[in-house]
Scaffold this motif. Structure first.
Motif, PDB file in Angstrom:
ATOM      1  N   GLN A  72      -4.424  -4.342   4.040  1.00 59.28           N
ATOM      2  CA  GLN A  72      -5.010  -5.795   4.159  1.00 59.28           C
ATOM      3  C   GLN A  72      -6.332  -5.842   3.526  1.00 59.28           C
ATOM      4  O   GLN A  72      -6.607  -6.790   2.676  1.00 59.28           O
ATOM      5  CB  GLN A  72      -5.289  -6.251   5.907  1.00 59.28           C
ATOM      6  CG  GLN A  72      -4.272  -6.350   6.469  1.00 59.28           C
ATOM      7  CD  GLN A  72      -4.556  -6.833   7.730  1.00 59.28           C
ATOM      8  OE1 GLN A  72      -5.416  -6.357   8.553  1.00 59.28           O
ATOM      9  NE2 GLN A  72      -3.587  -7.658   8.506  1.00 59.28           N
ATOM     10  N   GLN A  73      -7.103  -4.658   3.373  1.00 59.35           N
ATOM     11  CA  GLN A  73      -8.308  -4.902   2.636  1.00 59.35           C
ATOM     12  C   GLN A  73      -7.960  -4.871   1.138  1.00 59.35           C
ATOM     13  O   GLN A  73      -8.565  -5.398   0.335  1.00 59.35           O
ATOM     14  CB  GLN A  73      -9.211  -3.470   2.716  1.00 59.35           C
ATOM     15  CG  GLN A  73     -10.127  -3.710   4.086  1.00 59.35           C
ATOM     16  CD  GLN A  73     -10.480  -2.217   4.847  1.00 59.35           C
ATOM     17  OE1 GLN A  73     -10.522  -1.409   3.936  1.00 59.35           O
ATOM     18  NE2 GLN A  73     -10.849  -2.597   5.995  1.00 59.35           N
ATOM     19  N   LYS A  74      -6.929  -4.013   0.779  1.00 62.39           N
ATOM     20  CA  LYS A  74      -6.362  -4.185  -0.642  1.00 62.39           C
ATOM     21  C   LYS A  74      -5.808  -5.402  -0.805  1.00 62.39           C
ATOM     22  O   LYS A  74      -5.190  -5.695  -2.149  1.00 62.39           O
ATOM     23  CB  LYS A  74      -5.359  -3.116  -0.883  1.00 62.39           C
ATOM     24  CG  LYS A  74      -6.094  -1.590  -1.137  1.00 62.39           C
ATOM     25  CD  LYS A  74      -4.962  -0.516  -1.373  1.00 62.39           C
ATOM     26  CE  LYS A  74      -4.229  -0.703  -2.882  1.00 62.39           C
ATOM     27  NZ  LYS A  74      -3.602   0.425  -3.108  1.00 62.39           N
ATOM     28  N   GLY A  75      -5.678  -6.496   0.035  1.00 59.15           N
ATOM     29  CA  GLY A  75      -5.167  -7.756  -0.118  1.00 59.15           C
ATOM     30  C   GLY A  75      -3.711  -7.551  -0.233  1.00 59.15           C
ATOM     31  O   GLY A  75      -3.050  -8.710  -0.941  1.00 59.15           O
ATOM     32  N   GLU A  76      -3.053  -6.697   0.093  1.00 62.20           N
ATOM     33  CA  GLU A  76      -1.568  -6.634  -0.058  1.00 62.20           C
ATOM     34  C   GLU A  76      -0.927  -7.280   1.279  1.00 62.20           C
ATOM     35  O   GLU A  76       0.470  -7.718   0.963  1.00 62.20           O
ATOM     36  CB  GLU A  76      -1.167  -4.921  -0.121  1.00 62.20           C
ATOM     37  CG  GLU A  76      -0.187  -4.775  -1.021  1.00 62.20           C
ATOM     38  CD  GLU A  76       0.160  -3.139  -1.043  1.00 62.20           C
ATOM     39  OE1 GLU A  76       1.390  -2.980  -0.451  1.00 62.20           O
ATOM     40  OE2 GLU A  76      -0.457  -2.535  -1.617  1.00 62.20           O
ATOM     41  N   LEU A  77      -1.299  -7.142   2.342  1.00 66.57           N
ATOM     42  CA  LEU A  77      -0.832  -7.747   3.553  1.00 66.57           C
ATOM     43  C   LEU A  77      -1.466  -9.005   4.144  1.00 66.57           C
ATOM     44  O   LEU A  77      -2.877  -9.326   3.968  1.00 66.57           O
ATOM     45  CB  LEU A  77      -0.871  -6.744   4.725  1.00 66.57           C
ATOM     46  CG  LEU A  77       0.021  -5.365   4.675  1.00 66.57           C
ATOM     47  CD1 LEU A  77      -0.295  -4.472   5.530  1.00 66.57           C
ATOM     48  CD2 LEU A  77       1.527  -5.975   4.659  1.00 66.57           C
ATOM     49  N   ALA A  78      -0.807  -9.694   4.528  1.00 67.34           N
ATOM     50  CA  ALA A  78      -1.294 -11.101   4.963  1.00 67.34           C
ATOM     51  C   ALA A  78      -2.276 -10.884   6.107  1.00 67.34           C
ATOM     52  O   ALA A  78      -2.272  -9.708   6.845  1.00 67.34           O
ATOM     53  CB  ALA A  78      -0.082 -11.841   5.782  1.00 67.34           C
ATOM     54  N   ASP A  79      -2.991 -11.873   6.413  1.00 74.60           N
ATOM     55  CA  ASP A  79      -4.293 -11.568   7.299  1.00 74.60           C
ATOM     56  C   ASP A  79      -3.814 -11.839   8.816  1.00 74.60           C
ATOM     57  O   ASP A  79      -4.374 -12.832   9.562  1.00 74.60           O
ATOM     58  CB  ASP A  79      -5.324 -12.552   7.079  1.00 74.60           C
ATOM     59  CG  ASP A  79      -6.104 -12.209   5.730  1.00 74.60           C
ATOM     60  OD1 ASP A  79      -6.118 -10.923   5.590  1.00 74.60           O
ATOM     61  OD2 ASP A  79      -6.848 -13.078   4.955  1.00 74.60           O
ATOM     62  N   LEU A  80      -2.501 -11.153   9.107  1.00 77.77           N
ATOM     63  CA  LEU A  80      -2.185 -11.437  10.733  1.00 77.77           C
ATOM     64  C   LEU A  80      -2.933 -10.252  11.479  1.00 77.77           C
ATOM     65  O   LEU A  80      -3.492  -9.144  10.703  1.00 77.77           O
ATOM     66  CB  LEU A  80      -0.513 -11.186  10.694  1.00 77.77           C
ATOM     67  CG  LEU A  80       0.132 -12.236   9.893  1.00 77.77           C
ATOM     68  CD1 LEU A  80       1.554 -11.921   9.715  1.00 77.77           C
ATOM     69  CD2 LEU A  80       0.047 -13.595  10.828  1.00 77.77           C
ATOM     70  N   PRO A  81      -2.914 -10.283  12.769  1.00 76.39           N
ATOM     71  CA  PRO A  81      -3.489  -9.204  13.478  1.00 76.39           C
ATOM     72  C   PRO A  81      -2.719  -7.945  13.192  1.00 76.39           C
ATOM     73  O   PRO A  81      -1.461  -7.936  13.173  1.00 76.39           O
ATOM     74  CB  PRO A  81      -3.470  -9.793  14.858  1.00 76.39           C
ATOM     75  CG  PRO A  81      -3.339 -11.383  15.051  1.00 76.39           C
ATOM     76  CD  PRO A  81      -2.591 -11.616  13.562  1.00 76.39           C
ATOM     77  N   ALA A  82      -3.441  -6.963  13.420  1.00 70.52           N
ATOM     78  CA  ALA A  82      -2.691  -5.701  13.101  1.00 70.52           C
ATOM     79  C   ALA A  82      -1.540  -5.553  14.182  1.00 70.52           C
ATOM     80  O   ALA A  82      -0.452  -4.916  13.647  1.00 70.52           O
ATOM     81  CB  ALA A  82      -3.712  -4.521  13.038  1.00 70.52           C
ATOM     82  N   ASN A  83      -1.839  -5.867  15.242  1.00 70.16           N
ATOM     83  CA  ASN A  83      -0.795  -5.651  16.352  1.00 70.16           C
ATOM     84  C   ASN A  83       0.325  -6.332  15.917  1.00 70.16           C
ATOM     85  O   ASN A  83       1.586  -5.990  15.917  1.00 70.16           O
ATOM     86  CB  ASN A  83      -1.346  -6.195  17.660  1.00 70.16           C
ATOM     87  CG  ASN A  83      -2.491  -5.140  18.217  1.00 70.16           C
ATOM     88  OD1 ASN A  83      -2.688  -4.155  17.690  1.00 70.16           O
ATOM     89  ND2 ASN A  83      -3.147  -5.802  19.431  1.00 70.16           N
ATOM     90  N   THR A  84       0.277  -7.657  15.569  1.00 71.27           N
ATOM     91  CA  THR A  84       1.237  -8.378  15.045  1.00 71.27           C
ATOM     92  C   THR A  84       2.119  -7.690  14.009  1.00 71.27           C
ATOM     93  O   THR A  84       3.347  -7.546  14.079  1.00 71.27           O
ATOM     94  CB  THR A  84       0.878  -9.868  14.615  1.00 71.27           C
ATOM     95  OG1 THR A  84       0.290 -10.320  15.695  1.00 71.27           O
ATOM     96  CG2 THR A  84       2.043 -10.690  14.177  1.00 71.27           C
ATOM     97  N   ILE A  85       1.481  -7.298  12.850  1.00 74.15           N
ATOM     98  CA  ILE A  85       2.349  -6.552  11.951  1.00 74.15           C
ATOM     99  C   ILE A  85       2.546  -5.231  12.348  1.00 74.15           C
ATOM    100  O   ILE A  85       3.808  -4.961  12.088  1.00 74.15           O
ATOM    101  CB  ILE A  85       1.130  -6.207  10.670  1.00 74.15           C
ATOM    102  CG1 ILE A  85       0.612  -7.542  10.147  1.00 74.15           C
ATOM    103  CG2 ILE A  85       1.762  -5.508   9.810  1.00 74.15           C
ATOM    104  CD1 ILE A  85      -0.199  -7.374   9.049  1.00 74.15           C
ATOM    105  N   ILE A  86       2.187  -4.578  13.093  1.00 72.01           N
ATOM    106  CA  ILE A  86       2.670  -3.404  13.839  1.00 72.01           C
ATOM    107  C   ILE A  86       3.996  -3.825  14.406  1.00 72.01           C
ATOM    108  O   ILE A  86       5.211  -3.286  14.383  1.00 72.01           O
ATOM    109  CB  ILE A  86       1.935  -2.520  14.720  1.00 72.01           C
ATOM    110  CG1 ILE A  86       0.787  -2.190  13.763  1.00 72.01           C
ATOM    111  CG2 ILE A  86       2.723  -1.448  15.627  1.00 72.01           C
ATOM    112  CD1 ILE A  86      -0.358  -1.205  14.734  1.00 72.01           C
ATOM    113  N   ARG A  87       3.844  -4.705  15.330  1.00 71.51           N
ATOM    114  CA  ARG A  87       5.121  -5.060  16.158  1.00 71.51           C
ATOM    115  C   ARG A  87       6.209  -5.523  15.406  1.00 71.51           C
ATOM    116  O   ARG A  87       7.138  -5.095  15.367  1.00 71.51           O
ATOM    117  CB  ARG A  87       4.736  -6.206  16.873  1.00 71.51           C
ATOM    118  CG  ARG A  87       6.020  -6.498  17.884  1.00 71.51           C
ATOM    119  CD  ARG A  87       5.903  -7.657  18.788  1.00 71.51           C
ATOM    120  NE  ARG A  87       5.636  -9.092  18.143  1.00 71.51           N
ATOM    121  CZ  ARG A  87       6.516  -9.813  17.322  1.00 71.51           C
ATOM    122  NH1 ARG A  87       7.678  -9.448  17.186  1.00 71.51           N
ATOM    123  NH2 ARG A  87       5.792 -10.837  16.873  1.00 71.51           N
TER     124      ARG A  87
END
Lengths: 219, 219, 219, 219
Positions: free
Chosen positions: D161-176
């Motif tokens: 996310q810091q690298k700007g590669e992933l959307a700004d969703l909560p980490a939990n949501t992305i993990i799920r």
DNA sequence: GATGAATGAGAATTCATTCAT
DNA sequence: TATGAATGAATTCTCATTCAT
């Protein structure tokens, strides 16, 4: 004779009328069939109800217990098995006809019982099977036998022994051999080996001959 | 002979050893007693277990189903019932002894089966009762009879018919009459009317005489 | 809606009335609860009877076997799971509304199934658990899916692919991903981690967005 | 790799040696097969003994109860399911390789879990089935997940996310979503519809693409 | 350590009988 | 009178577990 008539007839003892409602007749019929096929203990009342086309409860409206249903089948049949001896003419004829012989007697007996077993085979089967387990059935049979058959049978034998036609064996022995031989033939014919090719008339005659030679007074 | 020996002996066919554990023997004994008394269908496995003094589960460890337990009792017994004909000496004697006669043959048969029925009465009772419901038992009997008895029995009859000792009836008829008469006596004696006062020796002899006179060639 | 109404409603397929006697409803309710909690195999009929407040025999009056009870729960549920696709309006709307999009379609689907799973959670649990062991359930699902859902789902996808809204992936792949994603959310939400703090609306919307971005045609 | 090696390997966690006697290995193997096929509750210990070729008692010499046998299978497997995150290199690589991307990460994850599920399918099946009924299994999974996976997974996501590669969703949501999508594919592929014609490589790549498009930061 | 016979509690299912309708 | 749902005890059979060998 339609389906229910034979039942009505069987259950009617000594000309007393029996009123069987439609449902009741169907229950008895179904019960007879199933007891004969699978035995009393292995037949469930619900099966009987199903085959009779009535509700399970209906059986118990007519017969308080399953056992009572069995006895309702068995009791009148016991009388019918003893039937020939209950008919006044039957025994009378034996004594009164000057031509009659023990052979004629057992021939009449054989023919009569042959027709009976043939007609009421399922009931006979029930008897054969359940007598072993229900001492009350066995006692009923013995009572009916002693009260209605034994004495008359003995008179017949005495009569023909006096005429010198029968061997000087004890009446009991002759009775047993006669019944055993006739019953043995009928059981083999209808229950044990019904699928064999039987020439009934010939085999019955041979059985009678065997019995007569076996029992007649040696010259 | 103690309690379990008779069982061991019954289950042993043709000298093959049978290993019965203590519990197994008790289960068989209990089952035989109860099936004989109340019939297979009316006997519960829990009753058997109780009488045998084992847990109910133990029965099913040895016999997968209740039916299998019945068959374990019935199958070796069928062989034993056929036993005299399986004994080489039995039939051989009939042919080889110069003094022998059909009468001696049926006397030997009668005595032999008398002892058997007396000894194994409960098993005979089970047979009498369950054959009617279990076609597999009936078939087993018929197979054993056809394979092991019928042919030998027929040879005996042929032999004595050729010697002019027996009437010219079909062998099947003579076989049926012989068996029916002997079995009829034994069933009456041990199952139907065991409580009567029986003079066994005399009654057996009379039965043999009746049969012989009934079957012998008329001079 | 009282306790039994939801059951009546579930079991009613396509407006056909289902008559559930009081006891029958209680049995089903109890069975659903217990199968969901402990699984079919680990739930005994006596427990079900106890929880339903009926005699154990009563269960078997209504359902011949325990398995039949399971199927009585499972079969109507399968239809209900397929329900949105069975509603004529549902699919029709997708094609006819000029504003509709695949996103609207999956949003409707998600909302609809969310409500369904929430309402009938125990049944869903049973499904999730028992499908693995009972191939007949699996087959039923597959049949219902192929006959009632697959074709309609495919038409929706074809439609939006032609409109240039969806990526040019095989329809099967899109179907699988759509279902997996929605089902994955619902299982996680209601079965795997029901105790987490869920902001359902937001999470559903995010799931839809993820799916849409994943599936939309790249410009 | 012979029959028992895979088991030895599965049960060996973190290079600790596991000594499995011959019998013990056979018991575990048999139990895994049968639990997977029929479920824990529906599998009897005697069946396991039979399939394992050991005596019934032997199972209980090694595992005090049936439940303990299940846990002996399940516990090491939980660790193995978490395995990639336990490997020091795995996560480190993600951060250290300059070419890496979240896509490479989930591709590695997908490939790794694909091989695992393929190899240990029966065990996965047991999991899928029994987690629902045994809260202790569920708790173990959650503990292992929280202690060994969650933190590392989160770091990976934070990183991208810091690298700007992933959307700004909560980490939990992305993990799920990541886990749901990968697990959803594998379950469909190996358990729900294993009989379909799968082009595994293509379908995995499409799944990864879908996930990446769904999760990447919108330009 | 391994065995397998034995156990007895408990499983699914059946059954004769009752009773409200 | 007939019904058939309901009952609960009893039935056959299974199962996890123990224990003497």
């Amino acid at each position: 004779m339609n389906d229910e008539q034979w039942l009505q007839e069987l259950l009617k003892i000594n000309d007393e009328e029996v009123k069987l409602s439609d449902k009741q007749a169907k229950i008895l019929e179904a019960a007879i069939e199933m007891f004969a096929e699978k035995g009393y203990a292995a037949t469930s009342t619900s099966e009987i109800a199903k085959r009779a086309g009535v509700a399970e409860g209906t059986i118990f409206r007519h017969y308080k217990t399953k056992k009572e249903l069995l006895m309702a089948i068995v009791t009148p049949t016991i009388m019918k098995i003893a039937a020939p001896f209950l008919a006044k003419e039957f025994v009378k004829e034996v004594f009164e006809s000057q031509y009659s012989s023990y052979e004629d007697f057992i021939r009449a007996l054989m023919n009569n019982r042959y027709e009976f077993v043939k007609k009421y085979l399922p009931m006979i089967r029930i008897f054969w099977q359940e007598t072993a387990f229900h001492s009350d059935i066995k006692e009923q049979i013995q009572t009916v036998f002693m009260e209605n058959i034994y004495g008359k049978f003995k008179r017949v034998i005495d009569h023909f022994q006096q005429k010198g036609e029968l061997a000087d064996l004890p009446a009991n022995t002759i009775i047993r051999m006669t019944i055993t031989t006739i019953a043995g033939f009928l059981l083999t014919r209808f229950i044990l080996l019904p699928n064999l090719q039987w020439d009934d008339e010939q085999e019955m005659e041979r059985t009678i001959q065997m019995l007569m030679h076996g029992l007649k007074k040696e010259g």
